[in-house]
Design an enzyme around this catalytic site. Structure first.
Site, PDB file in Angstrom:
ATOM      1  N   GLY B 228       0.830  -1.203   0.000  1.00 25.85           N
ATOM      2  CA  GLY B 228       0.000   0.000   0.000  1.00 25.85           C
ATOM      3  C   GLY B 228       0.865   1.254   0.000  1.00 25.85           C
ATOM      4  N   GLY B 456       2.251  -6.735   3.890  1.00 28.26           N
ATOM      5  CA  GLY B 456       3.526  -7.216   3.368  1.00 28.26           C
ATOM      6  C   GLY B 456       4.678  -6.833   4.275  1.00 28.26           C
ATOM      7  N   THR B 457       4.348  -6.177   5.377  1.00 29.75           N
ATOM      8  CA  THR B 457       5.382  -5.686   6.295  1.00 29.75           C
ATOM      9  C   THR B 457       5.940  -6.778   7.184  1.00 29.75           C
ATOM     10  OG1 THR B 457       3.620  -5.187   7.849  1.00 29.75           O
ATOM     11  CG2 THR B 457       4.359  -3.386   6.444  1.00 29.75           C
ATOM     12  N   GLY B 649       8.782   1.066   9.179  1.00 27.51           N
ATOM     13  CA  GLY B 649       8.265   0.911   7.814  1.00 27.51           C
ATOM     14  C   GLY B 649       8.648   2.053   6.889  1.00 27.51           C
ATOM     15  N   GLU B 650       8.948   3.201   7.435  1.00 29.52           N
ATOM     16  CA  GLU B 650       9.147   4.367   6.576  1.00 29.52           C
ATOM     17  C   GLU B 650      10.548   4.956   6.634  1.00 29.52           C
ATOM     18  OE1 GLU B 650       5.102   6.629   6.385  1.00 29.52           O
ATOM     19  OE2 GLU B 650       5.083   5.388   8.182  1.00 29.52           O
TER      20      GLU B 650
END
Lengths: 342, 686
Positions: B228, B456-457, B649-650
C-alpha cells in the site's frame, strides 16, 4: 477490449488465408495484447502465428544467419552461433525487456512492436499514428524520450526495438510473404519508414503481409551493442548504438553504426560510416564521425540531451571496439542469464 | 528475540494466500470504471444506451442514476454524486457486467457529454501560481508554519550561508496489488467487503458512514494485502464503487482499478518546491535554518504534505522558520506515500546540509554531529531516545567513510566517476490506541485477534513474536488472526505506528491472560490501550538513521548507478530482524528510485499524469540494487511502549535520495537539485 476471434495458424499459407484485413498476427503477444487492453489496437481477429514452423536459426556456410520469425527472443540471444558470429545481435536482444518477456516474444513480433510514445498508448488522446489526423501532442508536450532524427511535425515517435537496431547495423533483410503472393527479402532500411505525413504506418508492409524470417549476412568484424537508460534493466533506450568496426594497420577499413531511441526507425548512421572509413582508428576520428551524423539532428524542446548522448555513445562504443575492449560495464560478456545489464 | 520467517510466507509463495479480488463468491459480477476525459468541466449528459445494449451488461452507474450517499470527509469518496469534473481521470461512471471483459469493453461505449470549463485545466505547480495560500494545518494536524528567534536577521550575519531550491516530482505509490474490492450485500442488509487496505476498522467505519449503516453491519475482510505504501491507508473510491454497484445490480461485485487508473484514483506524493536557507558560524554550528515548502492539492480536498516538519526538530539552531504553502489545481488529491513529509523534506534539508559542509569546509558526518540538539528544538521536550550520532558514527565506520577525500570529481576510473554521500534520516515514533483479544486452548495453543493489517510488512509475524514473548511460549504455539474488521478494533498500518500500537494491545491482552491460565483452559483475555496511550508521558519520540551511498557516474552517458548503499538505524528494539531488514532495505530501495528514476509527468495540455504504467513509471529493477545493507544500533527506550520499539516501515526511505544526490555531487561536482537525477540532467549539467 473489443471481442475478437482467435485463430491458430498451422502454416504460413494458413496464416495468410486466415488474415481478413481486420486481423492482427499474434506472436508472443507481449506488445499487441497490452495495446488491445489499452484500446489502442482493436482487431476483430487474432491469427496466432507463434506456432508456425519458423522457429529455427540456420547458419549459412558464409557465416550468415537465417532467423525464423517465431524464434523466441531468449533462444536467439542464447544461441551459441549467434553469440559467436553476431555478438551485437545477441547483446541487443538481451538488452531489451525482461527475461520473462524475452521468453515469450518472437523475432517477428519484436520487429513489429509499436512505439512506446505515451500519447500513442493513451487511446483517449490525439495521436496521428493511432488516429490519423488527430494531431501530435508530443511535439509540443512531453517528448523527453522521443525522436531527434527523421521526425516530422506529424510524429516524433521512436521505434522501441533493440534487436532491430542491431539488425539495421548488420544489413539484415526481412523475409516477407506477401498476401498478394510471393515471398521476398526486404532490406531493413526499406522495411521501416520515417513518419512523414503518414505516421500511421510503421513499416512498408501491406495488411496481411507476414514476416517469416530475417536474413543476416556475415559481419566479419567485431561488433557490439550499447544501450543507455536511467535504470539498469527493463527500460527502453534513451539512446542505443549498434556498431561494428574493422581496423587494419591503424586505419578504419570498414564500420557499421546504427542508433536506437532517436527516430521512427532504427537509424543507420551512414554519414558517420562514410566519414569514418579510411580515418585513423582513434578517438578523434570516432568523435568526428559521430558529430557528422548528429549534425542531422533536430532536437525538440526537451530532448536536446540526446545529441551529446548519441555522439558520446557512438564514439565510446567505437573506441571500445577499436581497442578490443570487451563489452559489458563490468568487463564480461553478457550471458543469457544476464538480465540485460549493460 | 529470535528471528522468525514470515509465518504466512508459504501460503504466499504457493498461491494459497487469498487477496481481495480472488474470493470465490458465488454469482459475483464485475465492474469497470469510466474516467473523465476533460480536466475541468461539468457532465452535461451520460448516454449509456450503447453500453447497455451489449449482451452481459447489467448496469451503467453514473451521476445520472447513482444512489445518494451520505457525505464523507474525503470528497474523493463521493463517487458519482456530482456533475462537476475537477480533474481529468476522475471517476464518472461504471459498467457492471457478467464478465470483466464485457465490463471493460462496454466502458468504451459509455458516452459522456461534457460542458468543458471556459479555461483549460490548471495543473502546473509553480512558485508564481496565483492560488498559493497558507493552509490551516498540514498532514495530519501540524501547524503550517513555525518560527523561533529571528532568522531573517540572523541569516545575513552568519559566517557561512547556503541557499538553494530543491524540487521533487509527483510520485506514485504503485503497490503490486491494485486497490480492489469484492462487495457483497447480505440478505440481512449487512455489507461484506473483501478489500485491499491498510486498516479494516477504518474502512468499516468510513463505509458505514457513507452508506448510513451501523458499523457492526459492515464487515471488511483483508487478511492479505499486496502493499500500500500509504495509498491504502484510507478507503479509496474502489470500495464505494464496488459497494454501490453491488447494491444497484443486487449481485456481489468485484472491482479493481487498473494500473493506469491507479495514477489518478488512489493518491500520490505531490510535487514539491522547497527553498532551504542555512546559516552557520565558522565551526559549522547552525545559527539559522529556514525551510519553505510549496505543494499542490486538488479542488475537492485539501491535503498538504508536511514537508518541512522534520526540519523543526532535526538540528539545533537558535533561529528557525518553517513554512508550508499549497495551491489548488485540477489534479487528483495527493495523499500519503511512504514517509509523507519526511521523504521530500529530508531530501532537501540533507542536500542543503551537504552543501553547507562544503561551504564550511567540514566533513558532512561531523557537521551533523556538531548540530545535535539536546532537547527537541521546537517543543523543548526531552527526546525519549535519540541516537542519530551513534548511527552516523557506526555507519561511517562500516561504510569506510574515514578515508574519504571530500574533493568532488576527482575519483575517475576509465569513463566512470565515483563518489560517496551521506544523509541523516528520521521518522516519528507514533502509537495509537488499540484493542486485542487472546485465548489459550487446552491443546497448548494460543490465538491472538486484532484487526491489524499485514500489508507485506511482516506484521502478523512480528505480533506472533510479541505474543509468544509475553506468554513465554514458542512462537509456533501462537496464531495471530488479523485483517478483519470483526476482530478487535485496530489502528491502521500507517505512520510506522502499527507494531507499536497493535503490539501494545497484544502485550496487555497476553499479560491479562497469564494469571488466568492456572484456573483452567480455555481461557481468554482482552485489552484496550486507549487510556495507556492517552496517559503516556510527554517526550519527543523519533527514530533516526544514517544513510550512506556510493555512486558510479558514466561521463559519456550520464547514467548513475549505485554500487553500494548502507543504512544504520536507531529505531528502538528490533523485534524481528528478518522482516525488519526487509523493511529497511525496501525503504532504501524506494529512496534509490526517488533519487534516480521515479517521477510522474503531468500532461500539461490534457491535465493528467502521462506515464501511468510500470513500463513508463520506473521503479528500481533488481539490477539497480547492488550491495545494499541495513544495520541497527542497540537502542533501549523505556518511554515508548511495552516492546520498546519504534516503527521501521518508513524511515528506510528518508534521507536515501539525499545520500545518493550528495554522492552524485561528490562524484561529478554537479548539484542536481531537481529529482530524479536522470542521464539528461547529468549530461546537460556536465
Amino acid at each position: 477490449m473489443r471481442p475478437f476471434v482467435y485463430e491458430r495458424a498451422g502454416t504460413a499459407d494458413d496464416a495468410l488465408a486466415l488474415h481478413d484485413g481486420d486481423a492482427r498476427y499474434l506472436g508472443g503477444g507481449t506488445n499487441l495484447v497490452d495495446l488491445m487492453r489499452l484500446g489502442v489496437e482493436l482487431p476483430g481477429r487474432l491469427v496466432d502465428v507463434a506456432h508456425l514452423p519458423l522457429d529455427r536459426i540456420e547458419t549459412g556456410g558464409d557465416g550468415g544467419l537465417v532467423i525464423g520469425a517465431t524464434v523466441r527472443n531468449s533462444d536467439l540471444a542464447a544461441d551459441p552461433s549467434v553469440r559467436a558470429s553476431h555478438p551485437v545481435l545477441a547483446e541487443a536482444v538481451l538488452a531489451g525487456a525482461s527475461g520473462q518477456i524475452r521468453n515469450l516474444a518472437t523475432v517477428g513480433g519484436n520487429l513489429l512492436q509499436r512505439t512506446r510514445c505515451p500519447y500513442f498508448q493513451n487511446a483517449g488522446k490525439p495521436c496521428n499514428k493511432r488516429a490519423p489526423g488527430s494531431g501530435c501532442p508530443a511535439y509540443e508536450g512531453e517528448h523527453h524520450n522521443l525522436a531527434i532524427l527523421g521526425h516530422s511535425t506529424a510524429c516524433v515517435a521512436t521505434h522501441p526495438s533493440d534487436m532491430a537496431v542491431a539488425l539495421a547495423a548488420l544489413d539484415a533483410r526481412v523475409r516477407v510473404r506477401r498476401r498478394s503472393g510471393g515471398e521476398r527479402p526486404v532490406p531493413l532500411g526499406d522495411f521501416y519508414r520515417l513518419p512523414g505525413d503518414d505516421p500511421s504506418r510503421d513499416t512498408t508492409l501491406e495488411p496481411g503481409d507476414l514476416v517469416t524470417a530475417v536474413e543476416v549476412p556475415p559481419v566479419g568484424m567485431p561488433s557490439r551493442y550499447r544501450k543507455v537508460r536511467e535504470r539498469a534493466s527493463f527500460a527502453f533506450a534513451l539512446v542505443s548504438v549498434a556498431a561494428a568496426l574493422d581496423v587494419a594497420d591503424g586505419e578504419v577499413r570498414d564500420c557499421r553504426i546504427a542508433l536506437g531511441g532517436v527516430a521512427h526507425m532504427p537509424w543507420r548512421a551512414r554519414r558517420a560510416e562514410e566519414v569514418l572509413r579510411g580515418l585513423p582508428a582513434n578517438e578523434e576520428s570516432y568523435i568526428r564521425a559521430a558529430e557528422a551524423e548528429l549534425e542531422l539532428a533536430e532536437p525538440l524542446r526537451d530532448n536536446a540531451y540526446k545529441v551529446p548522448l548519441a555522439t558520446n555513445l557512438i564514439a565510446r562504443t567505437l573506441s571500445e571496439l577499436g581497442s578490443g575492449e570487451r563489452a559489458g560495464g563490468d568487463g564480461r560478456a553478457p550471458g543469457p542469464s544476464d538480465g540485460g545489464l549493460s | 528475540m529470535r528471528a522468525l520467517e514470515r509465518v504466512e510466507g508459504r501460503d504466499k509463495v504457493t498461491g494459497r494466500a487469498r487477496y481481495a479480488y480472488e474470493y470465490p463468491v458465488e454469482g459475483a459480477v464485475y465492474a469497470s470504471a469510466v474516467q473523465a476525459t476533460v480536466g475541468r468541466g461539468t457532465i452535461a449528459a451520460v448516454d449509456a444506451e450503447a453500453a447497455l445494449a451489449i449482451p452481459g451488461v447489467l448496469a451503467v452507474v453514473s451521476c445520472e442514476n447513482a444512489p445518494r450517499l451520505r457525505q464523507a470527509a474525503d470528497a474523493e469518496l463521493a463517487v458519482f454524486q456530482s456533475r462537476e469534473v475537477s480533474y481529468r481521470g476522475q471517476l464518472v461512471a461504471a459498467v457492471v457486467a457478467e464478465t470483466l471483459d464485457t465490463a471493460r469493453d462496454a466502458a468504451r461505449f459509455v458516452r459522456i457529454e461534457y460542458a468543458p470549463a471556459a479555461e483549460g485545466p490548471d495543473v502546473r505547480l509553480h512558485p508564481g501560481h496565483p492560488g498559493i495560500y497558507k493552509p490551516d494545518k498540514v498532514n495530519p494536524t501540524f501547524p503550517a508554519d513555525s518560527v523561533k528567534g529571528d532568522p531573517e536577521e540572523a541569516l545575513p550575519a552568519s559566517a557561512v550561508q547556503v541557499e538553494a531550491t530543491y524540487t521533487t516530482p509527483a510520485e506514485h505509490n504503485n503497490a503490486m496489488e491494485p486497490h480492489a474490492t469484492l462487495a457483497v450485500w447480505e440478505e440481512d442488509g449487512g455489507l461484506t467487503l473483501y478489500d485491499s487496505n491498510q486498516g479494516s476498522s477504518t474502512v468499516r467505519d468510513t463505509l458505514a458512514e457513507i452508506f448510513g449503516l451501523e458499523p457492526e453491519r459492515v464487515r471488511v475482510v483483508s487478511p492479505h494485502v499486496g502493499g500500500g505504501f500509504g495509498s491504502k491507508g484510507t478507503p479509496r473510491p474502489n470500495v464505494v464503487l464496488a459497494a454501490m454497484a453491488a447494491g444497484v445490480v443486487g449481485r456481489p461485485v468485484k472491482f479493481a482499478f487498473t494500473r493506469q487508473q491507479m495514477f489518478s484514483a488512489t493518491g500520490y506524493r505531490p510535487p514539491s518546491i522547497q527553498r532551504v536557507r542555512l546559516g552557520a558560524d565558522g565551526t559549522g554550528r547552525l545559527t539559522t535554518v529556514v525551510h519553505e515548502a510549496l505543494s499542490q492539492t486538488s479542488m475537492i480536498r485539501e491535503f498538504v504534505e508536511q514537508t518541512a516538519t522534520p526540519t523543526r526538530m532535526m538540528y539545533q539552531a537558535p533561529n528557525r522558520r518553517t513554512a508550508h504553502r499549497v495551491t489548488r489545481l485540477n489534479v487528483p488529491t495527493p495523499s500519503w506515500m511512504r514517509a509523507p513529509g519526511e521523504t521530500p523534506g529530508m531530501y532537501a534539508l540533507e542536500s542543503a546540509m551537504d552543501e553547507l559542509a562544503y561551504a564550511a569546509g567540514i566533513d558532512p558526518v561531523e557537521l551533523r554531529i556538531r548540530n545535535e540538539p539536546e532537547t527537541d528544538p521546537e517543543s523543548g521536550l526531552p527526546f525519549s531516545s535519540r541516537n542519530l550520532v551513534a548511527c552516523l558514527r557506526e555507519g561511517a565506520e562500516r561504510f569506510g567513510w574515514g578515508d574519504r577525500d571530500p574533493r568532488p570529481a576527482v575519483r575517475r576510473e576509465g569513463r566512470k566517476l565515483y563518489g560517496t554521500g551521506v544523509a541523516s534520516s528520521t521518522y516519528p515514533a507514533y502509537r495509537s490506541p488499540n484493542q486485542a483479544y487472546v485465548r489459550a486452548d487446552a491443546d497448548g495453543r494460543f490465538t491472538v485477534r486484532i484487526a491489524a493489517a499485514d500489508i507485506g510488512t511482516g506484521a502478523r509475524t512480528t505480533l506472533t513474536l510479541i505474543a509468544a514473548e509475553t506468554l513465554k511460549v514458542e512462537p509456533e504455539r501462537v496464531a495471530v488472526e488479523l485483517g478483519d474488521s470483526s476482530l478487535p478494533r485496530a489502528s491502521l498500518a500507517g505512520g510506522s505506528s502499527g507494531t507499536a500500537g497493535w503490539g501494545s494491545a497484544v502485550v496487555r491482552a497476553c499479560e491479562a491472560l497469564l494469571p488466568k491460565l492456572d484456573a483452567g483452559l480455555p481461557a481468554e483475555a482482552t485489552a484496550d490501550t486507549t487510556d495507556e496511550v492517552k496517559a503516556q508521558e510527554k517526550y519527543a519520540r523519533h527514530a533516526y538513521g544514517a544513510q550512506f551511498a556510493e555512486v558510479e557516474v558514466d561521463v559519456d552517458t550520464g547514467e548513475v548507478r549505485v554500487p553500494r548503499m548502507l543504512g544504520v538505524f536507531a529505531a528502538g528494539r528490533i523485534i524481528n530482524p528478518t522482516t525488519a531488514r526487509s523493511q529497511f532495505i525496501g525503504g532504501m530501495t524506494m529512496g534509490l528510485g526517488m533519487a534516480l528514476m521515479e517521477q510522474t509527468v503531468m500532461d500539461e495540455e490534457f491535465g493528467d499524469y502521462l506515464n501511468h504504467d510500470l513500463a513508463q513509471y520506473h521503479v528500481p529493477a533488481c539490477a539497480d540494487v547492488r550491495d545494499i545493507e541495513a544495520f541497527w544500533v542497540d537502542e533501549r527506550d523505556a518511554h515508548l511502549n511495552p516492546m520498546g520499539s519504534k516503527g521501521i516501515g518508513e524511515i528506510g526511505i528518508v534521507g536515501a535520495a539525499a545520500a545518493v544526490a550528495n554522492a552524485v555531487h561528490h562524484a561529478t561536482g554537479l548539484r542536481v537539485r531537481d529529482l530524479p537525477i536522470t542521464p539528461a540532467k547529468i549530461l546537460t549539467g556536465m
